[in-house]
Design a protein around this motif. Sequence first.
Motif, short mmCIF file in Angstrom:
data_model
loop_
_atom_site.label_atom_id
_atom_site.label_comp_id
_atom_site.label_asym_id
_atom_site.label_seq_id
_atom_site.Cartn_x
_atom_site.Cartn_y
_atom_site.Cartn_z
N UNK A 1 -2.46 6.18 6.14
CA UNK A 1 -1.71 4.94 6.31
C UNK A 1 -1.17 4.43 4.98
N UNK A 2 -2.02 4.42 3.96
CA UNK A 2 -1.61 3.88 2.66
C UNK A 2 -0.57 4.77 1.99
N UNK A 3 -0.82 6.07 1.98
CA UNK A 3 0.11 7.00 1.34
C UNK A 3 1.40 7.12 2.15
N UNK A 4 1.27 7.15 3.48
CA UNK A 4 2.46 7.22 4.32
C UNK A 4 3.33 5.99 4.20
N UNK A 5 2.69 4.82 4.02
CA UNK A 5 3.45 3.58 3.85
C UNK A 5 4.32 3.65 2.60
N UNK A 6 3.79 4.22 1.53
CA UNK A 6 4.57 4.35 0.29
C UNK A 6 5.80 5.24 0.50
N UNK A 7 5.63 6.30 1.29
CA UNK A 7 6.75 7.21 1.53
C UNK A 7 7.81 6.57 2.41
N UNK A 8 7.39 5.89 3.47
CA UNK A 8 8.34 5.31 4.42
C UNK A 8 9.23 4.27 3.76
N UNK A 9 8.66 3.49 2.84
CA UNK A 9 9.40 2.37 2.27
C UNK A 9 10.01 2.67 0.90
#
Length: 207
Positions: free
Chosen positions: A103-111
């Motif tokens: 969730x944390x790492x994916x959030x950085x990629x998405x935004x």
Amino acid sequence: MRTIPDWIYDDLAAQGFALPADSAENLAMLRDYAHRLDDTLNALTELSRVGRLADPPATHDLHALVASSCAELPAVPKLTCDLQCLGLSARGAKNDLRRLFGAVIGNAAVHHDRDFGNLRIAATPWNGRVQVTVSDDGPGIPSAHREAVFKPLATLRPKSETGRVGVGLAIARKIERSMGGEIAIVEADAPRGLSLRFDLPRSDTGH
């Protein structure tokens, strides 16, 4: 609801029938809304599973957990991961820990607002636990919204742009609190970017 608009598209194509522009636009909108509703329900189901369907607690190598989440990053944007967590272990449910880092790492990629960037994931011993800081070089989050982003279904950009429904950081916070920790946004060390900091139960075998 998700599949019926697809069936209509398939039936019309099979019959060689072309809808008027207005009708085609409305059907496309219906299909898009149905898919997004389906994604939202799936995300809320994932949120409800935290703690309730957790794996038995065990000791896990942090470097391996983080590397696994980095390996699942999308091809675009191209983010490199700088891992600074060797020699540390955490204790918890493996599936919840994987959800947390995903969730944390994916959030950085998405935004992220560029085609390339860097993630730095650092872990250090802290008050008998392990403190983890995940920093990116993306656009950051205005201070006024730094608490709101942890609420379910909250997004700063339209869901149609990100392809996400705004549950990732809510999942991360729920996992953190289930393990007796907390997660928060802290000031980044650079002009751009965002840092998320959280803590995990430290394994007795951690160094």
